[in-house]
Design a protein around this motif. Structure first.
Motif, PDB file in Angstrom:
ATOM      1  N   ILE A  45       3.836   5.923  -7.618  1.00 56.94           N
ATOM      2  CA  ILE A  45       3.600   4.681  -6.862  1.00 56.94           C
ATOM      3  C   ILE A  45       4.362   3.524  -7.488  1.00 56.94           C
ATOM      4  O   ILE A  45       4.941   2.686  -6.785  1.00 56.94           O
TER       5      ILE A  45
ATOM      6  N   LEU B   6      -4.864   2.584  -8.532  1.00 59.39           N
ATOM      7  CA  LEU B   6      -5.162   3.781  -7.752  1.00 59.39           C
ATOM      8  C   LEU B   6      -6.524   3.626  -7.082  1.00 59.39           C
ATOM      9  O   LEU B   6      -7.520   3.317  -7.732  1.00 59.39           O
ATOM     10  N   ASP B   7      -6.560   3.835  -5.776  1.00 59.19           N
ATOM     11  CA  ASP B   7      -7.792   3.735  -4.998  1.00 59.19           C
ATOM     12  C   ASP B   7      -8.448   5.116  -4.975  1.00 59.19           C
ATOM     13  O   ASP B   7      -8.016   6.016  -4.251  1.00 59.19           O
TER      14      ASP B   7
ATOM     15  N   ARG C 235      -9.709   6.539  -1.584  1.00 63.27           N
ATOM     16  CA  ARG C 235      -8.735   7.063  -0.636  1.00 63.27           C
ATOM     17  C   ARG C 235      -7.874   8.160  -1.230  1.00 63.27           C
ATOM     18  O   ARG C 235      -6.980   8.677  -0.562  1.00 63.27           O
ATOM     19  N   SER C 236      -8.122   8.529  -2.474  1.00 60.49           N
ATOM     20  CA  SER C 236      -7.374   9.598  -3.133  1.00 60.49           C
ATOM     21  C   SER C 236      -8.255  10.834  -3.232  1.00 60.49           C
ATOM     22  O   SER C 236      -9.464  10.737  -3.458  1.00 60.49           O
TER      23      SER C 236
ATOM     24  N   ALA D 105       0.368  10.277  -9.990  1.00 64.01           N
ATOM     25  CA  ALA D 105       0.318   9.483  -8.767  1.00 64.01           C
ATOM     26  C   ALA D 105       0.628   8.017  -9.058  1.00 64.01           C
ATOM     27  O   ALA D 105       1.387   7.375  -8.322  1.00 64.01           O
TER      28      ALA D 105
ATOM     29  N   THR E 295      -2.344   0.550  -4.525  1.00 67.51           N
ATOM     30  CA  THR E 295      -1.712  -0.725  -4.172  1.00 67.51           C
ATOM     31  C   THR E 295      -0.963  -1.284  -5.373  1.00 67.51           C
ATOM     32  O   THR E 295      -1.322  -1.020  -6.526  1.00 67.51           O
TER      33      THR E 295
ATOM     34  N   ASN F  73       0.853  -1.191   0.000  1.00 63.53           N
ATOM     35  CA  ASN F  73       0.000   0.000   0.000  1.00 63.53           C
ATOM     36  C   ASN F  73       0.890   1.244   0.000  1.00 63.53           C
ATOM     37  O   ASN F  73       1.785   1.366   0.842  1.00 63.53           O
TER      38      ASN F  73
ATOM     39  N   GLN G  76       1.203   5.680  -0.689  1.00 60.95           N
ATOM     40  CA  GLN G  76       0.547   6.991  -0.720  1.00 60.95           C
ATOM     41  C   GLN G  76       1.571   8.027  -1.149  1.00 60.95           C
ATOM     42  O   GLN G  76       2.700   8.037  -0.662  1.00 60.95           O
TER      43      GLN G  76
ATOM     44  N   VAL H 193      -3.481  13.988  -3.219  1.00 58.73           N
ATOM     45  CA  VAL H 193      -3.006  12.843  -2.440  1.00 58.73           C
ATOM     46  C   VAL H 193      -3.503  11.579  -3.121  1.00 58.73           C
ATOM     47  O   VAL H 193      -4.712  11.343  -3.211  1.00 58.73           O
ATOM     48  N   GLY H 194      -2.567  10.787  -3.627  1.00 62.38           N
ATOM     49  CA  GLY H 194      -2.914   9.549  -4.318  1.00 62.38           C
ATOM     50  C   GLY H 194      -2.543   8.338  -3.483  1.00 62.38           C
ATOM     51  O   GLY H 194      -1.430   8.223  -2.981  1.00 62.38           O
ATOM     52  N   ALA H 195      -3.486   7.424  -3.328  1.00 56.19           N
ATOM     53  CA  ALA H 195      -3.274   6.186  -2.579  1.00 56.19           C
ATOM     54  C   ALA H 195      -3.573   5.011  -3.501  1.00 56.19           C
ATOM     55  O   ALA H 195      -4.558   5.029  -4.247  1.00 56.19           O
TER      56      ALA H 195
END
Length: 220
Positions: free
Chosen positions: A181, A141-142, A145-146, A177, A103, A73, A75, A99-101
């Motif tokens: 990642i 990219l989620d 959560r982004s 993002a 996996t 995970n 971010q 803000v990019g979150a």
């Protein structure tokens, strides 16, 4: 008896009409914003959302022969600034803080094993396996959560947003993002963790089948 001469009405210049139309549009937009902020009128001018999408169609099915052994995970904070030459940022330009979150999975592909990659002795008590190196999957990219922390746009960009609907306004920061990642996953120990987990899984499986000695190596 003389007849008075009627003079033709004076023509209004085109730029005056355009300026007047712009003032009216801005006044209506400003009034709508103020009215929507008043208590009790928000519901009156509210909008309803209806999902009219059709059913999802299955396009293809792909068999997967890989073992997903680890997942990371990540971010990242993306700061994207766009400037226009010879114009100040207050007039034309943008800056987005995002803000990019997401996996990234690490896997071992077991579908390409050849006959010589798996060796078992006659007593079926010893096994030697040669597996390919672990690889990284495509970052996901989620979107839940982004989020965008702030958006700063120049005057011309804000006026353009009023007369256009751009659903891909965050596409650029989302691509950045995903790229950051992916780079972070390459620098991490995610593939090493995947190989260790794959080794432990196969050793436990083969030992439960009666193998006393199990050796697993990674190559390629």
């Amino acid at each position: 008896m003389t007849t008075p001469v009627k003079r033709p009405p004076a023509r209004v210049p085109g730029w005056v009409k355009a300026l007047g139309a712009t003032v009216v549009v801005l006044a209506v937009l400003f009034a709508g914003i103020r009215l929507s902020a008043l208590p009790g009128l928000k519901d009156l001018f509210g909008t309803d959302s209806r999902d009219r999408s059709g059913p999802a169609l299955l396009e293809s099915i792909q068999d997967i022969s890989r073992y997903d052994a680890a997942s990371g995970n990540f971010q990242v904070v993306v700061d994207l600034e766009k400037d226009t030459r010879f114009l100040p940022d207050a007039v034309r330009g943008s800056r987005t803080l995002y803000v990019g979150a997401g996996t990234v999975d690490a896997y071992v592909d077991l579908g390409g094993l050849k006959e010589g990659d798996v060796r078992v002795d006659e007593d079926r008590t010893s096994a030697v396996l040669r597996l390919p190196r672990a690889r990284l999957g495509t970052p996901a990219l989620d979107v839940d959560r982004s989020y965008a922390v702030s958006k700063q746009r120049g005057l011309l960009d804000r006026l353009g947003d009023l007369f256009s609907d751009n659903p891909n306004s965050e596409q650029a920061v989302q691509k950045l993002a995903v790229r950051h990642i992916r780079e972070a996953a390459k620098e991490s120990e995610l593939t090493e963790r995947a190989e260790a987990n794959t080794r432990g899984m196969l050793q436990g499986l083969l030992r439960s089948l009666g193998f006393e000695r199990v050796r697993i190596t990674f190559a390629g």
